[in-house]
Design a protein around this motif. Structure first.
Motif, PDB file in Angstrom:
ATOM      1  N   MET A 111       0.856  -1.211   0.056  1.00 57.07           N
ATOM      2  CA  MET A 111      -0.070   0.016  -0.052  1.00 57.07           C
ATOM      3  C   MET A 111       1.093   1.274   0.036  1.00 57.07           C
ATOM      4  N   ALA A 112       0.491   2.162  -0.987  1.00 59.75           N
ATOM      5  CA  ALA A 112       1.203   3.456  -1.260  1.00 59.75           C
ATOM      6  C   ALA A 112       0.545   4.560  -0.303  1.00 59.75           C
ATOM      7  N   GLY A 113       1.154   5.788   0.152  1.00 62.46           N
ATOM      8  CA  GLY A 113       0.603   6.705   0.599  1.00 62.46           C
ATOM      9  C   GLY A 113       1.611   7.991   1.008  1.00 62.46           C
ATOM     10  N   THR A 114       0.944   8.887   1.594  1.00 61.65           N
ATOM     11  CA  THR A 114       1.970  10.359   1.792  1.00 61.65           C
ATOM     12  C   THR A 114       1.688  10.729   3.356  1.00 61.65           C
ATOM     13  N   PHE A 115       2.860  11.352   3.850  1.00 57.95           N
ATOM     14  CA  PHE A 115       2.385  12.297   5.335  1.00 57.95           C
ATOM     15  C   PHE A 115       3.219  13.322   5.243  1.00 57.95           C
ATOM     16  N   ASP A 116       3.184  14.156   6.193  1.00 60.24           N
ATOM     17  CA  ASP A 116       3.983  15.497   6.092  1.00 60.24           C
ATOM     18  C   ASP A 116       5.470  14.820   6.850  1.00 60.24           C
ATOM     19  N   PRO A 117       6.387  15.156   6.121  1.00 59.23           N
ATOM     20  CA  PRO A 117       7.969  14.702   6.829  1.00 59.23           C
ATOM     21  C   PRO A 117       8.087  15.372   8.134  1.00 59.23           C
ATOM     22  N   LEU A 118       7.637  16.497   8.445  1.00 62.66           N
ATOM     23  CA  LEU A 118       7.858  16.873   9.955  1.00 62.66           C
ATOM     24  C   LEU A 118       6.995  16.407  11.140  1.00 62.66           C
ATOM     25  N   GLU A 119       6.145  15.644  10.563  1.00 58.44           N
ATOM     26  CA  GLU A 119       5.188  15.033  11.850  1.00 58.44           C
ATOM     27  C   GLU A 119       5.843  13.818  12.364  1.00 58.44           C
ATOM     28  N   CYS A 120       6.543  14.092  13.523  1.00 64.22           N
ATOM     29  CA  CYS A 120       7.223  13.003  13.946  1.00 64.22           C
ATOM     30  C   CYS A 120       6.342  11.892  14.567  1.00 64.22           C
ATOM     31  N   LYS A 121       5.328  12.087  15.050  1.00 63.51           N
ATOM     32  CA  LYS A 121       4.694  11.082  15.664  1.00 63.51           C
ATOM     33  C   LYS A 121       4.055  10.185  14.531  1.00 63.51           C
ATOM     34  N   ASN A 122       3.530  10.696  13.488  1.00 65.39           N
ATOM     35  CA  ASN A 122       3.097  10.022  12.166  1.00 65.39           C
ATOM     36  C   ASN A 122       4.206   9.087  11.512  1.00 65.39           C
ATOM     37  N   ALA A 123       5.501   9.768  11.708  1.00 61.60           N
ATOM     38  CA  ALA A 123       6.689   8.944  11.175  1.00 61.60           C
ATOM     39  C   ALA A 123       6.978   7.831  11.985  1.00 61.60           C
ATOM     40  N   HIS A 124       6.639   7.936  13.243  1.00 58.09           N
ATOM     41  CA  HIS A 124       7.054   6.793  14.311  1.00 58.09           C
ATOM     42  C   HIS A 124       6.086   5.681  13.938  1.00 58.09           C
ATOM     43  N   ILE A 125       4.567   6.084  13.820  1.00 58.23           N
ATOM     44  CA  ILE A 125       3.481   5.185  13.708  1.00 58.23           C
ATOM     45  C   ILE A 125       3.667   4.416  12.275  1.00 58.23           C
ATOM     46  N   TYR A 126       4.110   5.207  11.225  1.00 58.73           N
ATOM     47  CA  TYR A 126       4.091   4.633   9.897  1.00 58.73           C
ATOM     48  C   TYR A 126       5.234   3.840   9.960  1.00 58.73           C
ATOM     49  N   LEU A 127       6.505   4.343   9.857  1.00 55.33           N
ATOM     50  CA  LEU A 127       7.761   3.718   9.871  1.00 55.33           C
ATOM     51  C   LEU A 127       8.151   2.758  10.836  1.00 55.33           C
ATOM     52  N   ASN A 128       8.119   2.946  12.207  1.00 63.73           N
ATOM     53  CA  ASN A 128       8.312   2.350  13.181  1.00 63.73           C
ATOM     54  C   ASN A 128       7.164   0.942  13.522  1.00 63.73           C
ATOM     55  N   LEU A 154       2.769  22.636   1.727  1.00 65.84           N
ATOM     56  CA  LEU A 154       2.478  21.121   2.119  1.00 65.84           C
ATOM     57  C   LEU A 154       3.418  19.914   1.461  1.00 65.84           C
ATOM     58  N   ASP A 155       4.421  19.761   1.746  1.00 56.89           N
ATOM     59  CA  ASP A 155       5.485  18.928   1.372  1.00 56.89           C
ATOM     60  C   ASP A 155       4.945  17.456   1.817  1.00 56.89           C
ATOM     61  N   ARG A 156       5.398  16.607   1.271  1.00 57.33           N
ATOM     62  CA  ARG A 156       4.834  15.207   1.643  1.00 57.33           C
ATOM     63  C   ARG A 156       6.131  14.184   1.108  1.00 57.33           C
ATOM     64  N   MET A 157       6.236  13.304   2.050  1.00 51.50           N
ATOM     65  CA  MET A 157       6.918  12.104   1.766  1.00 51.50           C
ATOM     66  C   MET A 157       5.968  10.925   1.159  1.00 51.50           C
ATOM     67  N   LEU A 158       6.617  10.114   0.458  1.00 51.15           N
ATOM     68  CA  LEU A 158       6.044   9.020  -0.183  1.00 51.15           C
ATOM     69  C   LEU A 158       6.294   7.972   0.471  1.00 51.15           C
ATOM     70  N   LEU A 159       5.276   7.026   0.718  1.00 50.04           N
ATOM     71  CA  LEU A 159       5.358   5.750   1.705  1.00 50.04           C
ATOM     72  C   LEU A 159       5.079   4.529   1.032  1.00 50.04           C
ATOM     73  N   SER A 160       5.594   3.240   1.255  1.00 52.24           N
ATOM     74  CA  SER A 160       5.211   2.064   0.799  1.00 52.24           C
ATOM     75  C   SER A 160       4.942   1.291   2.244  1.00 52.24           C
ATOM     76  N   PHE A 161       3.807   0.680   2.332  1.00 47.71           N
ATOM     77  CA  PHE A 161       3.411  -0.268   3.609  1.00 47.71           C
ATOM     78  C   PHE A 161       3.346  -1.544   2.948  1.00 47.71           C
ATOM     79  N   PRO A 162       3.936  -2.493   3.985  1.00 51.83           N
ATOM     80  CA  PRO A 162       3.528  -3.963   3.428  1.00 51.83           C
ATOM     81  C   PRO A 162       1.982  -4.266   3.837  1.00 51.83           C
ATOM     82  N   VAL A 163       1.448  -5.045   3.339  1.00 56.81           N
ATOM     83  CA  VAL A 163       0.262  -5.583   3.614  1.00 56.81           C
ATOM     84  C   VAL A 163       0.207  -6.638   4.698  1.00 56.81           C
ATOM     85  N   THR A 164       0.230  -6.454   5.703  1.00 55.41           N
ATOM     86  CA  THR A 164       0.375  -7.447   6.824  1.00 55.41           C
ATOM     87  C   THR A 164      -0.070  -7.063   8.245  1.00 55.41           C
ATOM     88  N   VAL A 165      -0.588  -7.947   8.919  1.00 60.97           N
ATOM     89  CA  VAL A 165      -0.940  -7.556  10.209  1.00 60.97           C
ATOM     90  C   VAL A 165       0.227  -7.757  11.373  1.00 60.97           C
TER      91      VAL A 165
END
Length: 253
Positions: A111-128, A154-165
């Motif tokens: 799954m792809a997505g975007t988020f604000d690069p300066l939102e540390c809490k979101n970065a922690h949730i998405y990446l970690n 409104l800059d954004r980083m492009l994300l790729s998620f694995p579809v897994t629980v």
């Protein structure tokens, strides 16, 4: 309070979904998704998208909208949010887990997505926590009025998620060199500093927040777009003032 995660379908629920976009992100009428488009995305024949809502005592408290792409095994996470009064109740985690099952049943593997690069809490949730990686940077990705990000492009980083629980665990290297606009080392791993609390920083010092945007834009664009690095995690130092992206250089093709 009774909680339920299910698909959003009725006209009333779609109106609630639009109201959530206004409250969560401060979007005006031009920035929210129209009820016509939202209704089309709820069609099941043809199967258009997965739009899951989190209901608390019958009230829509959060939602996640994922739409298909031209890649048969990939979908795009368009919107994902929970109203402030309902956060820290596990609703976001439950929506995400339900979405992973829905996508897996449809043969979606990433799954792809975007988020604000300066939102540390979101970065922690998405990446970690969710196992995503950021593979690209888009300056001024959106051109909309948005109260949450007023004052910053409104800059954004492009994300790729694995579809897994069960997202893979990550080993975060916090001893890598720090990359800055005037110093961008070519190492296997580098760190890029961001504020821990963007909203608080904007209220206290908008000029400093804007400096972070411009500095990180230059560094992250260079590493992600030009050098083939990915942001694979975010390190959270004990001082609590900043976070640091861990960038990892990909293998040469």
């Amino acid at each position: 309070m009774a909680q339920e995660i299910r698909k959003i379908k009725t006209h009333g629920e779609l109106r609630e979904c639009i109201a959530l976009q206004e409250e969560i992100w401060g979007l005006d009428a031009q920035g929210t998704m129209s009820p016509v488009t939202l209704k089309a995305l709820t069609f099941e024949n043809p199967n258009m998208s997965v739009n899951l809502g989190a209901f608390v005592d019958g009230v829509l408290a959060g939602f996640m909208l994922v739409i298909p792409s031209f890649r048969n095994d990939m979908a795009y996470a368009h919107m994902f949010g929970v109203l402030p009064k309902y956060r820290n109740m596990g609703l976001g985690t439950r929506i995400y887990a339900k979405m992973m099952h829905e996508l897996s049943d449809r043969g979606i593997r990433s799954m792809a997505g975007t988020f604000d690069p300066l939102e540390c809490k979101n970065a922690h949730i998405y990446l970690n926590k969710m196992g995503a990686v950021a593979y690209g940077y888009v300056p001024e990705c959106y051109d909309v009025e948005c109260e949450m990000h007023k004052g910053l492009p409104l800059d954004r980083m492009l994300l790729s998620f694995p579809v897994t629980v069960e997202p893979p665990s990550k080993n975060l290297h916090d001893d890598a060199p720090l990359a800055m606009p005037d110093s961008m080392p070519e190492e296997k791993h580098v760190l890029v500093e961001i504020p821990r609390d963007l909203a608080g920083l904007k209220k206290a010092d908008l000029e400093r927040a804007a400096e972070y945007r411009m500095q990180t834009r230059e560094v992250l664009s260079e590493y992600l777009n030009n050098r083939g690095y990915q942001a694979v995690g975010v390190v959270l130092p004990d001082d609590g003032a900043t976070g640091r992206y861990l960038l990892e250089k990909g293998e040469a093709a």
